[in-house]
Design an enzyme around this catalytic site. Structure first.
Site, mmCIF file in Angstrom:
data_model
loop_
_atom_site.group_PDB
_atom_site.id
_atom_site.type_symbol
_atom_site.label_atom_id
_atom_site.label_comp_id
_atom_site.label_asym_id
_atom_site.label_seq_id
_atom_site.Cartn_x
_atom_site.Cartn_y
_atom_site.Cartn_z
ATOM 1 N N GLU A 181 0.633 4.001 1.767
ATOM 2 C CA GLU A 181 0.998 4.526 3.088
ATOM 3 C C GLU A 181 2.213 3.805 3.642
ATOM 4 O OE1 GLU A 181 -1.936 3.448 1.968
ATOM 5 O OE2 GLU A 181 -3.579 4.023 3.291
ATOM 6 N N CYS B 56 0.828 -1.205 0.000
ATOM 7 C CA CYS B 56 0.000 0.000 0.000
ATOM 8 C C CYS B 56 0.867 1.262 0.000
ATOM 9 C CB CYS B 56 -0.874 0.049 1.245
ATOM 10 S SG CYS B 56 -2.163 -1.194 1.284
HETATM 11 N N1 THU Z 1 -4.303 0.339 -1.124
HETATM 12 C C1 THU Z 1 -3.447 1.298 -0.648
HETATM 13 O O1 THU Z 1 -2.489 1.693 -1.322
HETATM 14 N N2 THU Z 1 -3.679 1.785 0.608
HETATM 15 C C2 THU Z 1 -4.698 1.379 1.416
HETATM 16 O O2 THU Z 1 -4.729 1.746 2.571
HETATM 17 C C3 THU Z 1 -5.758 0.539 0.864
HETATM 18 C C4 THU Z 1 -5.416 -0.200 -0.373
HETATM 19 C C5 THU Z 1 -4.053 -0.209 -2.455
HETATM 20 C C6 THU Z 1 -3.606 -1.641 -2.467
HETATM 21 C C7 THU Z 1 -4.037 -2.104 -3.820
HETATM 22 O O3 THU Z 1 -3.027 -1.789 -4.748
HETATM 23 C C8 THU Z 1 -5.261 -1.257 -4.131
HETATM 24 O O4 THU Z 1 -5.235 -0.188 -3.219
HETATM 25 C C9 THU Z 1 -6.571 -2.002 -4.009
HETATM 26 O O5 THU Z 1 -6.681 -2.639 -2.802
#
Ligand code: THU
Length: 133
Positions: free
Chosen positions: A52, A50
């Protein structure tokens, strides 16, 4: 926080999200520095990182410990909502951080690590990211 939101929005441009199409950008402020991140997906879906956590781990890997503020930005009608794993990592390195969750249309909501992860997991007597090591 405007600057951090702008940096998160820019970081989103680098998102590697061919599987979900959900592009996320994040930026954290530590001292005078800003570290950015985007989500990085993988054909083996569970390996996805993710935005973050990419931003926080970049900061920590360069010696930072205490995140003072974090912005996370997505497109779509709702603002970004950090996943559970990211909430635990935010708690570790930014228990008192200002957190802004936004979208590319300029909506944002502010929150705290405590609000995002009440009753959090941590070792007794250990205050996460209180400085020091
Ligand atoms: N994702 C993030 O980057 N941060 C989050 O807190 C939630 C999910 C991304 C992971 C994945 O690449 C996409 O969002 C769908 O889940």
């Amino acid at each position: 926080m405007e600057e951090l939101i702008r940096r998160a929005t820019e970081a989103r441009e680098a998102a590697y999200a061919p599987y979900s199409g959900y592009r996320v950008g994040a930026a954290v402020r530590v001292g005078g520095r800003v570290y950015t991140g985007c989500n990085v997906e993988n054909a083996s879906y569970g390996l996805t990182e993710c935005a973050e956590r990419v931003a926080i781990f970049k900061a920590v890997s360069e010696g930072a410990r205490v995140v003072e503020a974090l912005a996370v930005v997505v497109d779509g009608p709702d603002v970004a909502r950090p996943c559970g794993a990211c909430r635990q990592v935010i708690w570790e390195f930014g228990p008192r951080a200002r957190i802004v969750m936004g979208n590319v249309d300029g909506r944002h909501e502010e929150s705290t690590a405590e609000e995002l992860l009440p009753h959090s997991f941590g070792f007794d007597g250990f205050r996460p990211a209180s400085g020091g090591d």
